[in-house]
Design a protein around this motif. Structure first.
Motif, PDB file in Angstrom:
ATOM      1  N   UNK A 136     -10.413  -4.912  49.565  1.00 61.69           N
ATOM      2  CA  UNK A 136     -11.500  -3.933  49.602  1.00 61.69           C
ATOM      3  C   UNK A 136     -11.366  -2.833  48.554  1.00 61.69           C
ATOM      4  N   UNK A 137     -10.127  -2.564  48.116  1.00 60.42           N
ATOM      5  CA  UNK A 137      -9.881  -1.449  47.209  1.00 60.42           C
ATOM      6  C   UNK A 137      -9.033  -1.890  46.010  1.00 60.42           C
ATOM      7  N   UNK A 138      -9.042  -1.060  44.974  1.00 60.60           N
ATOM      8  CA  UNK A 138      -8.123  -1.253  43.843  1.00 60.60           C
ATOM      9  C   UNK A 138      -6.815  -0.551  44.193  1.00 60.60           C
ATOM     10  N   UNK A 139      -5.878  -1.293  44.754  1.00 62.01           N
ATOM     11  CA  UNK A 139      -4.668  -0.705  45.336  1.00 62.01           C
ATOM     12  C   UNK A 139      -3.483  -0.744  44.379  1.00 62.01           C
ATOM     13  N   UNK A 140      -2.799   0.372  44.293  1.00 57.03           N
ATOM     14  CA  UNK A 140      -1.504   0.447  43.623  1.00 57.03           C
ATOM     15  C   UNK A 140      -0.497   0.879  44.679  1.00 57.03           C
ATOM     16  N   UNK A 141       0.459   0.001  45.002  1.00 57.56           N
ATOM     17  CA  UNK A 141       1.460   0.291  46.029  1.00 57.56           C
ATOM     18  C   UNK A 141       2.748   0.776  45.373  1.00 57.56           C
ATOM     19  N   UNK A 142       3.187   1.956  45.767  1.00 60.41           N
ATOM     20  CA  UNK A 142       4.393   2.576  45.204  1.00 60.41           C
ATOM     21  C   UNK A 142       5.349   2.939  46.332  1.00 60.41           C
ATOM     22  N   UNK A 143       6.638   2.925  46.040  1.00 62.76           N
ATOM     23  CA  UNK A 143       7.620   3.259  47.060  1.00 62.76           C
ATOM     24  C   UNK A 143       8.873   3.875  46.447  1.00 62.76           C
ATOM     25  N   UNK A 144       9.381   4.892  47.121  1.00 63.44           N
ATOM     26  CA  UNK A 144      10.636   5.519  46.708  1.00 63.44           C
ATOM     27  C   UNK A 144      11.790   4.834  47.424  1.00 63.44           C
ATOM     28  N   UNK A 145      12.731   5.616  47.934  1.00 62.76           N
ATOM     29  CA  UNK A 145      13.825   5.141  48.787  1.00 62.76           C
ATOM     30  C   UNK A 145      14.919   4.415  48.015  1.00 62.76           C
ATOM     31  N   UNK A 146      14.554   3.494  47.119  1.00 59.38           N
ATOM     32  CA  UNK A 146      15.547   2.726  46.371  1.00 59.38           C
ATOM     33  C   UNK A 146      15.885   3.441  45.063  1.00 59.38           C
ATOM     34  N   UNK A 147      17.170   3.580  44.779  1.00 57.41           N
ATOM     35  CA  UNK A 147      17.591   4.339  43.607  1.00 57.41           C
ATOM     36  C   UNK A 147      17.465   3.562  42.309  1.00 57.41           C
ATOM     37  N   UNK A 148      17.406   2.243  42.394  1.00 57.75           N
ATOM     38  CA  UNK A 148      17.211   1.410  41.212  1.00 57.75           C
ATOM     39  C   UNK A 148      15.756   0.975  41.120  1.00 57.75           C
ATOM     40  N   UNK A 149      15.196   0.978  39.929  1.00 57.50           N
ATOM     41  CA  UNK A 149      13.787   0.622  39.796  1.00 57.50           C
ATOM     42  C   UNK A 149      13.599  -0.885  39.980  1.00 57.50           C
ATOM     43  N   UNK A 150      12.405  -1.264  40.400  1.00 55.96           N
ATOM     44  CA  UNK A 150      12.142  -2.679  40.608  1.00 55.96           C
ATOM     45  C   UNK A 150      10.774  -2.910  41.207  1.00 55.96           C
ATOM     46  N   UNK A 151      10.530  -4.132  41.622  1.00 59.94           N
ATOM     47  CA  UNK A 151       9.266  -4.511  42.240  1.00 59.94           C
ATOM     48  C   UNK A 151       9.533  -5.604  43.257  1.00 59.94           C
ATOM     49  N   UNK A 152       8.901  -5.507  44.422  1.00 56.84           N
ATOM     50  CA  UNK A 152       9.101  -6.488  45.473  1.00 56.84           C
ATOM     51  C   UNK A 152       7.863  -6.529  46.356  1.00 56.84           C
ATOM     52  N   UNK A 153       7.345  -7.723  46.595  1.00 59.54           N
ATOM     53  CA  UNK A 153       6.194  -7.856  47.472  1.00 59.54           C
ATOM     54  C   UNK A 153       4.961  -7.126  46.982  1.00 59.54           C
ATOM     55  N   UNK A 154       4.827  -6.994  45.658  1.00 57.66           N
ATOM     56  CA  UNK A 154       3.675  -6.290  45.114  1.00 57.66           C
ATOM     57  C   UNK A 154       3.788  -4.779  45.157  1.00 57.66           C
ATOM     58  N   UNK A 155       4.967  -4.270  45.510  1.00 65.61           N
ATOM     59  CA  UNK A 155       5.209  -2.826  45.570  1.00 65.61           C
ATOM     60  C   UNK A 155       6.133  -2.431  44.428  1.00 65.61           C
ATOM     61  N   UNK A 156       5.737  -1.410  43.683  1.00 65.72           N
ATOM     62  CA  UNK A 156       6.554  -0.949  42.561  1.00 65.72           C
ATOM     63  C   UNK A 156       7.433   0.217  42.993  1.00 65.72           C
ATOM     64  N   UNK A 157       8.695   0.174  42.539  1.00 67.74           N
ATOM     65  CA  UNK A 157       9.640   1.251  42.828  1.00 67.74           C
ATOM     66  C   UNK A 157      10.148   1.834  41.513  1.00 67.74           C
ATOM     67  N   UNK A 158       9.809   3.079  41.225  1.00 68.01           N
ATOM     68  CA  UNK A 158      10.240   3.678  39.966  1.00 68.01           C
ATOM     69  C   UNK A 158      11.736   3.917  39.898  1.00 68.01           C
ATOM     70  N   UNK A 159      12.389   4.011  41.061  1.00 66.91           N
ATOM     71  CA  UNK A 159      13.820   4.307  41.082  1.00 66.91           C
ATOM     72  C   UNK A 159      14.066   5.798  40.970  1.00 66.91           C
TER      73      UNK A 159
END
Length: 311
Positions: A136-159
């Motif tokens: 339904x939307x143009x979604x960008x999924x972001x997540x903190x918590x992890x100290x190393x940057x990466x991507x998993x399950x369509x979620x980006x982690x800047x680190x």
């Protein structure tokens, strides 16, 4: 102090900023106290210590909505999946949406930082719900918590934006620049995301010198780094002289670890090396540390695969 300084600078430049609480921000005092809450008194600064949605309208663009899924204390726990669905109800179809979380990602390894930073309880990012919202939307999924940057399950982690312990020596501190471009050619359903490394991040380095003292190669590598020295038991150089040698070679700082502490680190690393050949031991430990809702099913599946592979 650094966060407050940054928020004031952004406010003076008329730039909105949104902060969400993480596992190291919350206090288990029953009142949902968080270190980020004090920033909310600054104009144009929003802090989210509980799930919420904020809408921002920019000239010539659609409204941008940000769904916040912070880490909360046990007294204020919530279901991220339910919250994501409910909060999306106030968003117009087809609009750009950011889901910003500070949660665990199912299937994601815990990261080296868990050895030295208490993680807190596991709260899962709503991967399935995020995927559903993408319809339904143009979604960008972001997540903190992890100290190393990466991507998993369509979620980006800047680190993390810094290397915080010597266990993170190989991490690349960075941040993300995300720009919404409503075009079929754009990546991520309209989101163009760029990873930017922080060149000025502190360089951390662990060195295990020979018995007689650091080699020329050791000293050369130490330039510009914060050096942790793990000496052998029969180390002939005094700690003071060794540290002085690294400082003279251009190290930002140097610390020779006490023999007991250094031996502990070396032994731990050696054990990890030996366990690489014990496949089932390694896999069992990985399963135990995995962020999964059903560890027993995961363990059974891994066991089946190893049986078939003759491991």
């Amino acid at each position: 102090a650094l966060a407050a300084h940054a928020v004031h600078k952004l406010s003076e430049a008329s730039i909105w900023v949104l902060w969400i609480s993480g596992n190291h921000d919350v206090a288990e005092d029953g009142h949902c106290t968080s270190t980020v809450r004090s920033l909310s008194s600054v104009p144009m600064c929003i802090t989210r210590t509980m799930p919420g949605v904020d809408h921002f309208t920019f000239k010539g663009q659609k409204t941008l909505s940000i769904i916040s899924l912070p880490f909360t204390p046990r007294s204020h726990s919530y279901d991220p999946a339910v919250s994501a669905k409910e909060l999306a109800g106030s968003i117009g179809e087809g609009e750009p949406v950011i889901i910003a979380g500070h949660l665990s990602i199912e299937g994601m390894g815990p990261g080296s930082e868990v050895d030295e930073f208490a993680r807190g309880r596991t709260i899962f990012f709503p991967l399935a719900e995020a995927e559903e919202l993408r319809k339904k939307f143009d979604v960008l999924a972001l997540n903190g918590h992890y100290h190393g940057r990466g991507e998993c399950g369509g979620v980006m982690m800047p680190g993390s934006i810094a290397r915080l312990t010597h266990g993170e020596e190989k991490n690349v501190p960075s941040f993300l620049i995300a720009q919404y471009k409503p075009s079929k050619a754009a990546k991520r359903s309209g989101w163009d995301v760029q990873h930017v490394a922080i060149d000025g991040a502190a360089k951390l380095l662990t060195i295990k010198p020979p018995v007689d003292g650091p080699s020329k190669v050791d000293l050369k590598k130490a330039a510009g780094a914060f050096v942790r020295v793990l000496p052998p038991a029969e180390f002939k150089m005094s700690a003071a002289d060794c540290e002085a040698a690294f400082i003279a070679a251009g190290a930002e700082a140097a610390k020779v670890m006490p023999q007991a502490a250094g031996a502990s680190v070396i032994t731990k690393q050696a054990e990890k090396g030996r366990e690489r050949v014990k496949h089932r031991v390694v896999v069992d430990r990985m399963v135990e540390e995995a962020h999964s809702r059903d560890r027993e099913s995961l363990r059974a599946l891994c066991g089946l695969v190893m049986d078939v592979a003759g491991m």
